[in-house]
Design a protein around this motif. Structure first.
Motif, PDB file in Angstrom:
ATOM      1  N   PRO A 213      17.081  -0.879   2.453  1.00 39.77           N
ATOM      2  CA  PRO A 213      17.801  -1.760   1.534  1.00 39.77           C
ATOM      3  C   PRO A 213      16.913  -2.821   0.858  1.00 39.77           C
ATOM      4  CG  PRO A 213      18.135  -2.486   3.795  1.00 39.77           C
ATOM      5  CD  PRO A 213      17.235  -1.284   3.868  1.00 39.77           C
ATOM      6  N   ALA A 214      15.631  -2.924   1.246  1.00 40.84           N
ATOM      7  CA  ALA A 214      14.773  -3.990   0.725  1.00 40.84           C
ATOM      8  C   ALA A 214      14.598  -3.842  -0.783  1.00 40.84           C
ATOM      9  CB  ALA A 214      13.400  -3.931   1.400  1.00 40.84           C
ATOM     10  N   PRO A 215      14.470  -4.993  -1.492  1.00 40.91           N
ATOM     11  CA  PRO A 215      14.168  -4.909  -2.924  1.00 40.91           C
ATOM     12  C   PRO A 215      12.823  -4.206  -3.125  1.00 40.91           C
ATOM     13  CG  PRO A 215      14.476  -7.215  -2.228  1.00 40.91           C
ATOM     14  CD  PRO A 215      14.506  -6.376  -0.993  1.00 40.91           C
ATOM     15  N   VAL A 216      12.694  -3.569  -4.271  1.00 35.51           N
ATOM     16  CA  VAL A 216      11.506  -2.763  -4.541  1.00 35.51           C
ATOM     17  C   VAL A 216      10.871  -3.231  -5.841  1.00 35.51           C
ATOM     18  CG1 VAL A 216      10.700  -0.447  -5.128  1.00 35.51           C
ATOM     19  CG2 VAL A 216      12.368  -0.750  -3.281  1.00 35.51           C
ATOM     20  N   LEU A 217       9.548  -3.402  -5.799  1.00 37.28           N
ATOM     21  CA  LEU A 217       8.790  -3.667  -7.023  1.00 37.28           C
ATOM     22  C   LEU A 217       7.863  -2.488  -7.265  1.00 37.28           C
ATOM     23  CD1 LEU A 217       7.744  -5.377  -9.364  1.00 37.28           C
ATOM     24  CD2 LEU A 217       6.221  -6.550  -7.748  1.00 37.28           C
ATOM     25  N   LEU A 218       8.022  -1.888  -8.436  1.00 41.19           N
ATOM     26  CA  LEU A 218       7.191  -0.750  -8.810  1.00 41.19           C
ATOM     27  C   LEU A 218       6.261  -1.199  -9.935  1.00 41.19           C
ATOM     28  CD1 LEU A 218      10.073   1.900  -9.143  1.00 41.19           C
ATOM     29  CD2 LEU A 218       8.666   1.441  -7.117  1.00 41.19           C
ATOM     30  N   ILE A 219       4.971  -0.982  -9.773  1.00 40.34           N
ATOM     31  CA  ILE A 219       4.036  -1.326 -10.855  1.00 40.34           C
ATOM     32  C   ILE A 219       3.192  -0.095 -11.164  1.00 40.34           C
ATOM     33  CG2 ILE A 219       2.235  -2.893 -11.651  1.00 40.34           C
ATOM     34  CD1 ILE A 219       3.270  -4.999  -9.790  1.00 40.34           C
ATOM     35  N   ALA A 220       3.336   0.376 -12.415  1.00 36.97           N
ATOM     36  CA  ALA A 220       2.655   1.609 -12.815  1.00 36.97           C
ATOM     37  C   ALA A 220       1.594   1.315 -13.855  1.00 36.97           C
ATOM     38  CB  ALA A 220       3.668   2.589 -13.399  1.00 36.97           C
TER      39      ALA A 220
ATOM     40  N   PRO B 118       5.044   9.048  -9.607  1.00 42.65           N
ATOM     41  CA  PRO B 118       5.733   8.964  -8.305  1.00 42.65           C
ATOM     42  C   PRO B 118       6.774   7.850  -8.276  1.00 42.65           C
ATOM     43  CG  PRO B 118       3.517   8.055  -8.128  1.00 42.65           C
ATOM     44  CD  PRO B 118       3.615   8.689  -9.497  1.00 42.65           C
ATOM     45  N   LEU B 119       6.560   6.804  -9.105  1.00 41.72           N
ATOM     46  CA  LEU B 119       7.513   5.699  -9.144  1.00 41.72           C
ATOM     47  C   LEU B 119       8.805   6.137  -9.827  1.00 41.72           C
ATOM     48  CD1 LEU B 119       5.012   2.805 -10.035  1.00 41.72           C
ATOM     49  CD2 LEU B 119       5.521   3.852  -7.823  1.00 41.72           C
ATOM     50  N   MET B 120       8.657   7.025 -10.819  1.00 33.91           N
ATOM     51  CA  MET B 120       9.839   7.576 -11.489  1.00 33.91           C
ATOM     52  C   MET B 120      10.650   8.413 -10.504  1.00 33.91           C
ATOM     53  SD  MET B 120      11.262   7.342 -14.396  1.00 33.91           S
ATOM     54  CE  MET B 120      12.672   8.091 -15.212  1.00 33.91           C
TER      55      MET B 120
ATOM     56  N   PHE C 260       5.186  -0.963  -4.627  1.00 36.20           N
ATOM     57  CA  PHE C 260       4.479   0.310  -4.821  1.00 36.20           C
ATOM     58  C   PHE C 260       3.674   0.206  -6.107  1.00 36.20           C
ATOM     59  CE2 PHE C 260       8.196   1.417  -2.301  1.00 36.20           C
ATOM     60  CZ  PHE C 260       7.677   2.268  -1.334  1.00 36.20           C
ATOM     61  N   VAL C 261       2.368   0.397  -5.993  1.00 37.32           N
ATOM     62  CA  VAL C 261       1.485   0.287  -7.152  1.00 37.32           C
ATOM     63  C   VAL C 261       0.743   1.605  -7.304  1.00 37.32           C
ATOM     64  CG1 VAL C 261      -0.372  -1.037  -8.235  1.00 37.32           C
ATOM     65  CG2 VAL C 261       1.130  -2.145  -6.537  1.00 37.32           C
ATOM     66  N   CYS C 262       0.802   2.189  -8.494  1.00 41.64           N
ATOM     67  CA  CYS C 262       0.102   3.452  -8.700  1.00 41.64           C
ATOM     68  C   CYS C 262      -0.542   3.464 -10.078  1.00 41.64           C
ATOM     69  CB  CYS C 262       1.074   4.628  -8.569  1.00 41.64           C
ATOM     70  SG  CYS C 262       0.259   6.239  -8.677  1.00 41.64           S
ATOM     71  N   GLY C 263      -1.794   3.916 -10.126  1.00 39.96           N
ATOM     72  CA  GLY C 263      -2.507   3.984 -11.405  1.00 39.96           C
ATOM     73  C   GLY C 263      -3.968   4.257 -11.172  1.00 39.96           C
ATOM     74  N   PRO C 264      -4.774   4.079 -12.238  1.00 43.55           N
ATOM     75  CA  PRO C 264      -6.217   4.249 -12.068  1.00 43.55           C
ATOM     76  C   PRO C 264      -6.762   3.226 -11.067  1.00 43.55           C
ATOM     77  CG  PRO C 264      -5.633   4.060 -14.397  1.00 43.55           C
ATOM     78  CD  PRO C 264      -4.406   3.717 -13.604  1.00 43.55           C
ATOM     79  N   THR C 265      -7.863   3.541 -10.439  1.00 39.03           N
ATOM     80  CA  THR C 265      -8.395   2.712  -9.357  1.00 39.03           C
ATOM     81  C   THR C 265      -8.549   1.244  -9.734  1.00 39.03           C
ATOM     82  OG1 THR C 265      -9.463   4.593  -8.328  1.00 39.03           O
ATOM     83  CG2 THR C 265     -10.367   2.434  -7.811  1.00 39.03           C
ATOM     84  N   ALA C 266      -9.169   0.967 -10.881  1.00 33.73           N
ATOM     85  CA  ALA C 266      -9.427  -0.427 -11.248  1.00 33.73           C
ATOM     86  C   ALA C 266      -8.110  -1.183 -11.456  1.00 33.73           C
ATOM     87  CB  ALA C 266     -10.286  -0.504 -12.513  1.00 33.73           C
TER      88      ALA C 266
END
Lengths: 202, 254, 92
Positions: free
Chosen positions: B120-127, B134-136, B219-225
């Motif tokens: 139930p925790a709030p979720v922050l997705l950063i793409a 995967p966030l979608m 959840f953070v997903c993207g290029p390494t930098a």
């Protein structure tokens, strides 16, 4: 393993050698793939040194200026990477190990090569002699880029490229053979591309 | 089937499966969603990925990892692939492969970078760029599960043209209660956009995210930098590093 | 000497290769680094995959935690840089 063939898939490979004979299992590439087992060290030439330690503990050191003052050669060689790409006719400039090892008193049979950044690789001492190996500092007429091992790398083109340690900082001459970074994780102790010595037991 | 779907396909020997391309959806001029049919697919969790293996006629073979874009749906596995111009695998997947062709997949794999609908925790997705994939899957799974967990997405993308799932995200931001969607444009913003193109900043994460005391799952997903930068920002803002889950796909992704 | 690179991915990349060897997912396993004692999930390791094998390094001290080489008929897993791994297990 033999996977299902994906129709029309060729990969990022050049022509099939155009009649050139490649070691078994190798493919020709035109670009120069960058392989690395860790972050790229940036070693300033004013602090760079190359150290040979004999089995008796005797140390021989060269600064960058001293290396530059030695006679150099410009070998043109073929590179064979164990990940299956081969690049032909690459031009280098560097100092032959024959020159560097000339005044070194040793009866060692083996060498452990050490790099800035911690990489190691082992090979028989005789594979560094008789015009087979260089400390290379120029590629294609340009200073060797850090991603390809600059300021200087070992170049031992008759063995798979993991033996040509990038960012080389020294050699330890030993009586016993010890496995280096990849040799202790499954790769072949010697690594002759023409005998396809990729993994232990090949 | 249901049991397997819950465990995300774990506890099973991992082997390569033939996957037949069933459907293609163009997402942007350089990215498309490939929907494969994989018999015996055990189901998966949002955030999991698959390894894809391609083999040439002469036996040359290479493999890559791709995130799954949708929640579990029978034997369907959807991947959204961004074409990388000097890539080896993505040009093949985005241009050569046609419906009916077969490649090999294995998975699902990865049990850490996943969102569970019971949480139930709030979720922050950063793409960052194609890190949206995967966030979608998480956003879609939330809707499907009827979860009321509060979701916020911050999607950093070069230009409006590069957005994946733009229409669907617009609809979901309107219809899915408790889902906020925000964009940061790094090269070119749409006409009338209030901000000039720029990199994602501390202010974006602070304003578009959740306060650390809400204890959101990030959840953070993207290029390494990109991922390095965002993870540092989150920790600097006071988020517990253990609640910041990251997935990096290399310098540019290939 | 500076060390520089963003040419890495992370331990999520190891999910498939490790699932070939283990019956449970390893990306959530918490490893402890022999060199600095730092703890973190396998998923958070820095992984250099453009190499003859997969090299996982400690995100804190950059030392090697794990090496995985997959040959045609063997896999080699070198864990000398990892003091321990705490592996979440599904309930029996």
């Amino acid at each position: 393993m033999g996977g299902i063939v994906s129709p029309g898939f060729r990969g990022r490979r050049g022509a099939e050698g155009g009649g050139v004979k490649l070691p078994p299992g190798q493919y020709l590439t035109e670009d120069f793939p960058v392989l690395t087992a860790g972050p790229t060290p940036r070693v300033p030439t004013d602090t760079w040194e190359f150290v040979v330690v004999t089995e008796a503990g005797e140390k021989h050191r060269w600064s960058w200026a001293e290396l530059m003052a030695l006679p150099s050669e410009q070998p043109t060689v073929d590179l064979h990477c164990v990940t299956k790409w081969s690049k032909l006719g690459t031009s280098w400039q560097g100092v032959s190990l024959d020159v560097l090892l000339d005044g070194v008193d040793t009866a060692a049979d083996y060498v452990m090569v050490h790099s800035y950044g911690g990489y190691t690789t082992n090979l028989p001492f005789e594979d560094l002699r008789n015009g087979q190996a260089w400390i290379a500092y120029k590629f294609d007429g340009e200073d060797l880029h850090p991603e390809h091992g600059g300021p200087a790398r070992l170049l031992v083109p008759h063995l798979y490229l993991w033996k040509s340690a990038k960012w080389v900082r020294g050699l330890r001459l030993t009586d016993e053979d010890e496995p280096g970074f990849w040799e202790s994780a499954g790769y072949h102790d010697y690594g002759d591309p023409w005998r396809e010595q990729r993994y232990q037991g090949d | 089937m249901a049991r397997a779907a819950v465990s995300g396909g774990l506890n099973r020997r991992l082997t390569w499966h033939a996957a037949r391309l069933a459907e293609v959806v163009e997402e942007t001029p350089s990215a498309r969603t490939l929907v494969f049919d994989v018999p015996d697919w055990p189901g998966h969790l949002p955030g999991q990925h698959v390894d894809v293996r391609l083999t040439a006629e002469d036996g040359y073979s290479t493999q890559r990892s791709y995130s799954i874009a949708t929640p579990a749906d029978g034997t369907r596995v959807a991947l959204t692939v961004q074409r990388v111009d000097d890539g080896e695998v993505s040009p093949y997947l985005t241009e050569t492969l046609v419906p009916g062709d077969v490649i090999e997949l294995r998975g699902p794999v990865g049990g850490w970078f996943v969102w569970r609908a019971a949480d139930p925790a709030p979720v922050l997705l950063i793409a960052g760029g194609s890190g949206i994939v995967p966030l979608m899957a998480m956003i879609r799974a939330r809707r499907e599960a009827g979860s009321r967990a509060l979701f916020r997405l911050i999607y950093s993308v070069r230009t409006p043209e590069d957005r994946f799932y733009a229409d669907e995200l617009r609809t979901r931001a309107r219809d899915d209660m408790g889902l906020d969607v925000g964009y940061v444009y790094t090269r070119q913003a749409p006409e009338g956009w209030p901000a000039a193109p720029r990199r994602l900043s501390v202010a974006d994460v602070n304003n578009g995210g959740w306060p650390p005391d809400f204890q959101p799952s990030c959840f953070v997903c993207g290029p390494t930098a990109f991922v390095e930068t965002v993870a540092d920002i989150l920790v600097a803002l006071g988020h517990d590093p253990r609640r910041v889950k990251t997935e990096r796909f290399g310098p540019t992704g290939s | 000497m500076d060390l520089f690179s963003d040419d890495y991915t992370d331990g999520n990349t190891l999910a498939g290769p490790l699932r070939e060897l283990f019956t449970v997912d390893m990306t959530g396993a918490v490893g402890r680094c022999v060199h600095c004692g730092g703890e973190g999930p396998v998923a958070g390791m820095k992984v250099y995959a453009q190499a003859p094998g997969l090299v996982a390094r400690c995100p804190s001290c950059q030392e090697v935690l794990m090496r995985l080489v997959r040959g045609p008929s063997d896999a080699w897993l070198d864990l000398r840089g990892t003091m321990s791994l705490r592996i979440p297990m599904p309930p029996e």
